[in-house]
Design an enzyme around this catalytic site. Structure first.
Site, PDB file in Angstrom:
ATOM      1  N   SER A  75       0.836  -1.204   0.000  1.00  0.00           N
ATOM      2  CA  SER A  75       0.000   0.000   0.000  1.00  0.00           C
ATOM      3  C   SER A  75       0.867   1.248   0.000  1.00  0.00           C
ATOM      4  CB  SER A  75      -0.929  -0.007   1.213  1.00  0.00           C
ATOM      5  OG  SER A  75      -0.219  -0.374   2.381  1.00  0.00           O
ATOM      6  N   GLU A 133       1.001   5.352   1.042  1.00  0.00           N
ATOM      7  CA  GLU A 133       0.375   6.416   1.838  1.00  0.00           C
ATOM      8  C   GLU A 133       0.623   7.783   1.208  1.00  0.00           C
ATOM      9  OE1 GLU A 133       0.571   6.064   6.149  1.00  0.00           O
ATOM     10  OE2 GLU A 133       1.154   8.173   6.248  1.00  0.00           O
ATOM     11  N   ASP A 144      -2.001  12.962  17.010  1.00  0.00           N
ATOM     12  CA  ASP A 144      -1.000  13.501  17.926  1.00  0.00           C
ATOM     13  C   ASP A 144      -1.616  14.528  18.861  1.00  0.00           C
ATOM     14  OD1 ASP A 144       1.385  12.097  17.537  1.00  0.00           O
ATOM     15  OD2 ASP A 144       1.544  13.003  15.540  1.00  0.00           O
ATOM     16  N   PHE A 146      12.417  12.776  10.560  1.00  0.00           N
ATOM     17  CA  PHE A 146      11.323  11.795  10.650  1.00  0.00           C
ATOM     18  C   PHE A 146      11.588  10.840  11.825  1.00  0.00           C
ATOM     19  CE2 PHE A 146      10.970  12.163   5.769  1.00  0.00           C
ATOM     20  CZ  PHE A 146       9.993  13.134   5.861  1.00  0.00           C
ATOM     21  N   HIS A 172       3.940  -1.162   3.637  1.00  0.00           N
ATOM     22  CA  HIS A 172       3.155   0.066   3.504  1.00  0.00           C
ATOM     23  C   HIS A 172       4.172   1.190   3.295  1.00  0.00           C
ATOM     24  CE1 HIS A 172      -0.126   2.918   4.226  1.00  0.00           C
ATOM     25  NE2 HIS A 172       0.632   3.548   5.107  1.00  0.00           N
TER      26      HIS A 172
HETATM   27  C1  LIG Z   1       0.546   3.982   9.972  1.00  0.00           C
HETATM   28  C2  LIG Z   1       0.378   5.291  10.700  1.00  0.00           C
HETATM   29  C3  LIG Z   1      -0.432   6.289  10.154  1.00  0.00           C
HETATM   30  C4  LIG Z   1      -0.628   7.508  10.821  1.00  0.00           C
HETATM   31  N1  LIG Z   1      -1.435   8.463  10.260  1.00  0.00           N
HETATM   32  C5  LIG Z   1      -1.695   9.610  10.911  1.00  0.00           C
HETATM   33  C6  LIG Z   1      -2.591  10.602  10.381  1.00  0.00           C
HETATM   34  O1  LIG Z   1      -3.157  10.433   9.299  1.00  0.00           O
HETATM   35  N2  LIG Z   1      -2.810  11.730  11.085  1.00  0.00           N
HETATM   36  C7  LIG Z   1      -2.210  11.961  12.309  1.00  0.00           C
HETATM   37  O2  LIG Z   1      -2.466  13.007  12.920  1.00  0.00           O
HETATM   38  N3  LIG Z   1      -1.343  11.055  12.834  1.00  0.00           N
HETATM   39  C8  LIG Z   1      -1.073   9.889  12.175  1.00  0.00           C
HETATM   40  N4  LIG Z   1      -0.215   8.957  12.715  1.00  0.00           N
HETATM   41  C9  LIG Z   1       0.460   9.259  13.987  1.00  0.00           C
HETATM   42  C10 LIG Z   1      -0.400   8.854  15.204  1.00  0.00           C
HETATM   43  O3  LIG Z   1      -1.610   9.579  15.213  1.00  0.00           O
HETATM   44  C11 LIG Z   1       0.412   9.159  16.449  1.00  0.00           C
HETATM   45  O4  LIG Z   1       1.504   8.272  16.554  1.00  0.00           O
HETATM   46  C12 LIG Z   1      -0.372   9.216  17.739  1.00  0.00           C
HETATM   47  O5  LIG Z   1       0.456   9.823  18.731  1.00  0.00           O
HETATM   48  C13 LIG Z   1      -0.827   7.872  18.271  1.00  0.00           C
HETATM   49  O6  LIG Z   1      -1.874   7.351  17.541  1.00  0.00           O
HETATM   50  P1  LIG Z   1      -2.345   5.840  17.797  1.00  0.00           P
HETATM   51  O7  LIG Z   1      -3.529   5.629  16.966  1.00  0.00           O
HETATM   52  O8  LIG Z   1      -1.226   4.914  17.683  1.00  0.00           O
HETATM   53  O9  LIG Z   1      -2.788   5.959  19.365  1.00  0.00           O
HETATM   54  P2  LIG Z   1      -3.092   4.920  20.495  1.00  0.00           P
HETATM   55  O10 LIG Z   1      -3.070   3.526  20.043  1.00  0.00           O
HETATM   56  O11 LIG Z   1      -4.315   5.441  21.179  1.00  0.00           O
HETATM   57  O12 LIG Z   1      -1.829   5.107  21.482  1.00  0.00           O
HETATM   58  C14 LIG Z   1      -1.409   6.408  21.870  1.00  0.00           C
HETATM   59  C15 LIG Z   1      -0.606   6.358  23.162  1.00  0.00           C
HETATM   60  O13 LIG Z   1      -1.491   6.077  24.257  1.00  0.00           O
HETATM   61  C16 LIG Z   1      -1.114   4.878  24.929  1.00  0.00           C
HETATM   62  N5  LIG Z   1      -2.374   4.174  25.242  1.00  0.00           N
HETATM   63  C17 LIG Z   1      -3.205   3.567  24.354  1.00  0.00           C
HETATM   64  N6  LIG Z   1      -4.294   3.075  24.989  1.00  0.00           N
HETATM   65  C18 LIG Z   1      -4.137   3.397  26.310  1.00  0.00           C
HETATM   66  C19 LIG Z   1      -4.934   3.185  27.488  1.00  0.00           C
HETATM   67  N7  LIG Z   1      -6.103   2.531  27.420  1.00  0.00           N
HETATM   68  N8  LIG Z   1      -4.477   3.662  28.657  1.00  0.00           N
HETATM   69  C20 LIG Z   1      -3.290   4.324  28.734  1.00  0.00           C
HETATM   70  N9  LIG Z   1      -2.499   4.561  27.663  1.00  0.00           N
HETATM   71  C21 LIG Z   1      -2.923   4.098  26.470  1.00  0.00           C
HETATM   72  C22 LIG Z   1      -0.198   4.133  23.956  1.00  0.00           C
HETATM   73  O14 LIG Z   1       0.762   3.331  24.643  1.00  0.00           O
HETATM   74  C23 LIG Z   1       0.474   5.272  23.202  1.00  0.00           C
HETATM   75  O15 LIG Z   1       1.551   5.797  23.951  1.00  0.00           O
HETATM   76  C24 LIG Z   1       0.022   7.729  12.064  1.00  0.00           C
HETATM   77  C25 LIG Z   1       0.858   6.749  12.612  1.00  0.00           C
HETATM   78  C26 LIG Z   1       1.048   5.536  11.953  1.00  0.00           C
HETATM   79  C27 LIG Z   1       1.953   4.495  12.543  1.00  0.00           C
END
Ligand SMILES: Cc1cc2nc3c(=O)[nH]c(=O)nc-3n(C[C@H](O)[C@H](O)[C@H](O)COP(=O)(O)OP(=O)(O)OC[C@H]3O[C@@H](n4cnc5c(N)ncnc54)[C@H](O)[C@@H]3O)c2cc1C
Length: 285
Positions: A8, A10, A102, A212, A262
């Site tokens: 894929s 991005e 973020d 990055f 990806h």
């Molecule tokens: C493939 C990919 C695509 C991305 N695309 C985008 C995008 O389009 N736009 C953008 O803004 N960002 C994007 N990001 C970045 C991402 O949004 C950030 O890394 C963000 O900080 C974390 O998102 P997440 O979905 O992994 O969060 P989560 O899985 O919610 O985790 C976030 C943090 O919270 C902690 N955590 C999770 N659940 C709990 C809980 N229940 N209790 C306590 N702590 C917890 C985790 O350990 C982690 O430190 C992308 C990242 C990746 C890898």
């Protein structure tokens, strides 16, 4: 090598009129190798919402290849997320990359403000509202999410996203294949069977690559960093070296069982297609 793999690409919504004018050509060139799908990022707090939607629609209309919008829930409400999902469902989108997004740099905890705190809440919400209508991809961090306290805790939270209903995961970029293999061993021990597809960032420069890496906590092997630094003023040599490093990384990952790749294209077709060719990958469909 490719029949059961998922490849894929991005993209990000264009941020300037010049970038918007360039993007259709980039999509057209990338589409020639028929990736399994494109994904399109979503700015923090939904700041690129319209651009994400338009880019998704332009991929689908112009290439016929599946496109998956990223959707972040940080600072959002259930009502708003429901609206965005409905718009995608109505447009025929069947795949979502579900993320927390973020947090503002000033945030004191990993919990996002608003009605959703973590990506697992978003995955649960999509499943509750739409059942299996969307294939859901989530993020995975072989080298640990930068805001997590401990790898073990971060992995448990990854497991929560899988239990909430994620179908597959895409990883953060990394340059150390062992971090991925260690993550996959942990998945196996935890009984997690979803595909975890490595996120691959082609190397196109020294300063941007180091930026990055530091932005997402990825470790750059010292010897690669030193070689890139040395070659930074000799673009062709740096590109050749970067290509050989990332080609070897991808080959190691695929031979070691990775279910696909990806590619973070940063809206350029050249670096990803050079890598594609160097890996000897064929068109997918
Ligand atoms: C493939 C990919 C695509 C991305 N695309 C985008 C995008 O389009 N736009 C953008 O803004 N960002 C994007 N990001 C970045 C991402 O949004 C950030 O890394 C963000 O900080 C974390 O998102 P997440 O979905 O992994 O969060 P989560 O899985 O919610 O985790 C976030 C943090 O919270 C902690 N955590 C999770 N659940 C709990 C809980 N229940 N209790 C306590 N702590 C917890 C985790 O350990 C982690 O430190 C992308 C990242 C990746 C890898």
């Amino acid at each position: 090598m490719t029949a059961n793999h998922s490849f894929s690409f991005e993209l990000g919504p264009p941020r300037t009129p010049e970038a918007a004018a360039k993007l259709p050509g980039v999509i057209e060139r990338l589409a020639e190798v028929r990736p399994n799908f494109f994904s399109v990022t979503y700015g923090a707090g939904g700041s690129t919402q319209e651009g994400t939607y338009e880019t998704i629609m332009s991929v689908v209309r112009n290439t016929g290849i599946e496109a998956a919008p990223h959707l972040t829930c940080v600072g959002s409400t259930r009502a708003h997320i429901a609206e965005v999902l409905k718009r995608y469902a109505d447009a025929g989108v069947r795949r979502i990359v579900a993320l927390r997004g973020d947090l503002p740099a000033t945030a004191m905890s990993a919990s996002a403000p608003g009605e959703f705190h973590y990506a697992s809440d978003l995955v649960s919400f999509i499943r509750k509202e739409y059942g299996d209508a969307f294939r859901i991809e989530v993020a995975a961090y072989p080298e640990m999410h930068p805001q997590a306290n401990k790898p073990g805790d971060d992995f448990e939270y990854f497991r929560l996203k899988v239990e909430a209903g994620a179908d597959a995961a895409l990883t953060q970029l990394f340059y150390n294949a062992d971090a991925y293999f260690d993550f996959m061993e942990r998945c196996e021990k935890a009984g997690i069977k979803i595909p975890v597809v490595p996120g691959i960032m082609p190397i196109t420069g020294y300063a941007n690559t180091m930026r990055f890496c530091s932005g997402c906590g990825a470790d750059m092997p010292r010897w690669v960093r030193l070689r890139l630094e040395e070659l930074q003023d000799d673009k062709p040599a740096l590109h050749d070296f970067g290509l050989s490093v990332v080609t070897r990384l991808c080959q190691t990952l695929l031979r070691g069982g990775a279910p696909g790749l990806h590619f973070y294209t940063i809206n350029q077709s050249g670096p990803t297609l050079r890598l594609w060719e160097s890996l000897g990958l064929a068109a997918q469909k």
